[in-house]
Design an enzyme around this catalytic site. Structure first.
Site, short mmCIF file in Angstrom:
data_model
loop_
_atom_site.label_atom_id
_atom_site.label_comp_id
_atom_site.label_asym_id
_atom_site.label_seq_id
_atom_site.Cartn_x
_atom_site.Cartn_y
_atom_site.Cartn_z
N TYR A 31 0.85 -1.20 0.00
CA TYR A 31 0.00 0.00 0.00
C TYR A 31 0.89 1.25 0.00
O TYR A 31 1.12 1.85 1.06
CB TYR A 31 -0.90 0.04 1.24
CG TYR A 31 -1.80 -1.15 1.42
CD1 TYR A 31 -2.78 -1.48 0.48
CD2 TYR A 31 -1.72 -1.94 2.56
CE1 TYR A 31 -3.63 -2.56 0.66
CE2 TYR A 31 -2.56 -3.03 2.76
CZ TYR A 31 -3.51 -3.33 1.80
OH TYR A 31 -4.34 -4.40 1.99
N TRP A 35 -3.85 6.23 2.49
CA TRP A 35 -5.22 5.70 2.62
C TRP A 35 -5.94 6.50 3.71
O TRP A 35 -5.33 6.84 4.73
CB TRP A 35 -5.19 4.22 3.00
CG TRP A 35 -5.44 3.30 1.85
CD1 TRP A 35 -6.63 2.69 1.54
CD2 TRP A 35 -4.51 2.85 0.86
NE1 TRP A 35 -6.49 1.91 0.42
CE2 TRP A 35 -5.20 1.98 -0.02
CE3 TRP A 35 -3.17 3.11 0.62
CZ2 TRP A 35 -4.59 1.37 -1.11
CZ3 TRP A 35 -2.55 2.50 -0.46
CH2 TRP A 35 -3.26 1.64 -1.31
N ASP A 162 -12.86 -5.14 2.76
CA ASP A 162 -12.90 -5.42 1.32
C ASP A 162 -13.65 -6.68 0.91
O ASP A 162 -14.53 -6.63 0.08
CB ASP A 162 -11.48 -5.53 0.78
CG ASP A 162 -10.69 -4.23 0.90
OD1 ASP A 162 -11.09 -3.36 1.70
OD2 ASP A 162 -9.68 -4.09 0.21
N TRP A 343 -10.59 -9.96 5.25
CA TRP A 343 -11.71 -9.63 6.14
C TRP A 343 -12.68 -10.79 6.36
O TRP A 343 -13.81 -10.59 6.75
CB TRP A 343 -12.45 -8.40 5.59
CG TRP A 343 -11.64 -7.15 5.82
CD1 TRP A 343 -10.71 -6.59 4.99
CD2 TRP A 343 -11.65 -6.33 7.00
NE1 TRP A 343 -10.15 -5.48 5.56
CE2 TRP A 343 -10.71 -5.29 6.79
CE3 TRP A 343 -12.35 -6.36 8.21
CZ2 TRP A 343 -10.46 -4.30 7.74
CZ3 TRP A 343 -12.11 -5.37 9.15
CH2 TRP A 343 -11.17 -4.36 8.92
N GLU A 385 -0.55 -6.36 9.50
CA GLU A 385 -1.79 -5.69 9.10
C GLU A 385 -2.98 -6.28 9.86
O GLU A 385 -3.85 -5.56 10.32
CB GLU A 385 -1.97 -5.90 7.59
CG GLU A 385 -3.18 -5.21 7.00
CD GLU A 385 -3.31 -5.48 5.49
OE1 GLU A 385 -2.52 -6.28 4.95
OE2 GLU A 385 -4.20 -4.88 4.87
C1 DGY Z 1 -6.55 -2.92 -1.46
O1 DGY Z 1 -6.02 -2.59 -2.52
O2 DGY Z 1 -6.55 -4.08 -1.02
C2 DGY Z 1 -7.17 -1.90 -0.64
O3 DGY Z 1 -7.72 -2.41 0.51
C3 DGY Z 1 -8.17 -1.09 -1.40
O4 DGY Z 1 -8.51 -0.02 -0.60
#
Ligand code: DGY
Length: 424
Positions: A31, A35, A162, A343, A385
């Site tokens: 990432y 965000w 997600d 998730w 995470e």
């Molecule tokens: C991802 O790319 O997995 C993110 O969670 C999108 O926001």
């Protein structure tokens, strides 16, 4: 287990490592951008290291606010090929390259927590942010009210959760036609068993394309978007943040007059999210009226939102009894439970902090117990995470900003200042 003093140092080091100058990334590689809700948690973590840096994080987030008030879920400050989908796929229409959807609005809540740590240092900073935060909340009420006062999402990434099983029904109904061939980058950073599947990604991209192709025209999207889910995550976080916004506005002597009506509307909306058959707050499909019938960790944000918990505690005790390191993001008794996959089961430190915050405020001893459990989880699995709730094993990205922030501001036994300092 690691020595807690090492964990304080490691957490601070991760916050520095993920600092890109004015904003933080959740973790390098997986990432590499800013965000939205990650950034709000980051601001809280930075407040324990450098209060000025904490305000800067929120200011940079709001520098990407669209003219209609929306604050995007990703700001692409510098193009980085390690992530897909990038700015060209999204085609955001704000002042900075961005995505086209938002994320759980926790910024006002984190701004309040940061401000409470140093009222003098924060007054001018929060005063400048206040009208921007009000505009964002106004946007949610205009663009994401499900018609009953619950807040909906228009893409699974908007709720941050997600690939939660909550979305399986409507996602299966989507025919993802017309998307260009693409190459995922996430599975180059993280084991594919911990990430969403290809069928999910096809549909994520289909929904992005719909927004991209109409320039993110909300009225148009309302007519064509096949994915509209009234959701506890969005409703509870916005409700809570609006209460915090009133508190901030009152301290500043600012005009708060439009905010109580938002609260009343969402309080009514939460009533429509109680699923009596599930004994929990649940996701409701706006297109079909069907329940997701999924107990998620978002259901336990009801105390945080300050609404009637009904029988939620009974459900909470049931799901917590099934794992060593809760709160599982999906019901461990459900056939869809997968302890390592994003998730669909893992435990998330930052969700735990919000859940426990509400429990503490409601006078429930479960809040302190959850803090101890989360601390043990980080001591076991490090700053990942998310975590396998059955073992505490690390999962997803490593050296994660929000887990480090939650350690510094909530879990560490050395937290000296702030809301939890008295309760140790
Ligand atoms: C991802 O790319 O997995 C993110 O969670 C999108 O926001």
């Amino acid at each position: 287990m690691k020595d807690v003093r090492d964990l304080d140092g490691e957490a601070a080091e991760i916050m520095r490592m993920n600092d890109r100058g004015g904003y933080s990334v959740p973790t390098a590689g997986l990432y590499p951008y800013q965000w939205n809700w990650d950034s709000a948690f980051a601001a809280y973590g930075y407040a324990f290291l450098d209060i000025d840096r904490a305000w800067e994080e929120l200011e940079t987030l709001f520098s990407g606010q669209w003219p209609d008030g929306m604050v995007p879920h990703i700001l692409f400050h510098q193009v980085d090929p390690s992530y897909f989908p990038g700015p060209d796929i999204w085609g955001g229409v704000g002042p900075l390259p961005s995505s086209g959807i938002s994320q759980p609005p926790i910024a006002a809540t984190m701004a309040r927590l940061v401000w409470e740590l140093d009222i003098d240092a924060g007054r001018d900073r929060v005063a400048a942010l206040y009208p921007k935060m009000v505009a964002w909340h106004r946007w949610f009420m205009a663009a994401r009210d499900d018609g009953h006062g619950a807040i909906c999402l228009t893409h699974p990434w908007e709720a941050g959760r997600d690939n939660a099983p909550d979305w399986d029904g409507p996602m299966r109904r989507i025919e993802p036609h017309g998307i260009a061939p693409y190459e995922r980058r996430d599975t180059g950073h993280v084991d594919q068993d911990m990430r969403p599947k290809k069928a999910d990604y096809d549909r994520y991209l289909y929904l992005v394309k719909q927004g991209h192709d109409c320039g993110w025209d909300q009225a148009h999207l309302l007519g064509i978007n096949p994915f509209r889910m009234a959701d506890p995550t969005m409703t509870f976080t916005l409700l809570r943040a609006t209460r915090d916004l009133i508190w901030i506005g009152q301290q500043l002597g600012a005009d708060t007059s439009e905010l109580p009506a938002m609260i009343a509307r969402m309080e009514a909306g939460t009533e429509t999210l109680w699923n009596p058959g599930l004994n929990a707050y649940d996701v409701r499909d706006m297109k079909t009226g069907e329940w997701a019938n999924a107990v998620s960790n978002a259901a336990f944000l009801c105390w945080y939102a300050g609404v009637d918990p009904k029988d939620t505690l009974v459900t909470y005790e049931r799901v917590q009894a099934k794992v060593r390191f809760g709160v599982a993001s999906h019901d461990p008794d459900s056939p869809a439970f997968e302890p390592k996959r994003y998730w669909r089961g893992p435990s998330w430190a930052m969700m735990n902090m919000l859940i426990a915050m509400g429990m503490d405020e409601a006078g429930l001893e479960e809040g302190a117990a959850l803090r101890r459990q989360t601390a043990r989880m980080i001591e076991t699995g490090g700053f990942s995470e998310y975590f396998d709730p059955t073992t505490g094993a690390p999962a997803g990205g490593q050296n994660f900003t929000w887990t480090a922030a939650v350690w510094l501001g909530w879990c560490s036994p050395n937290v000296r200042r702030g809301r939890w300092a008295q309760s140790r």
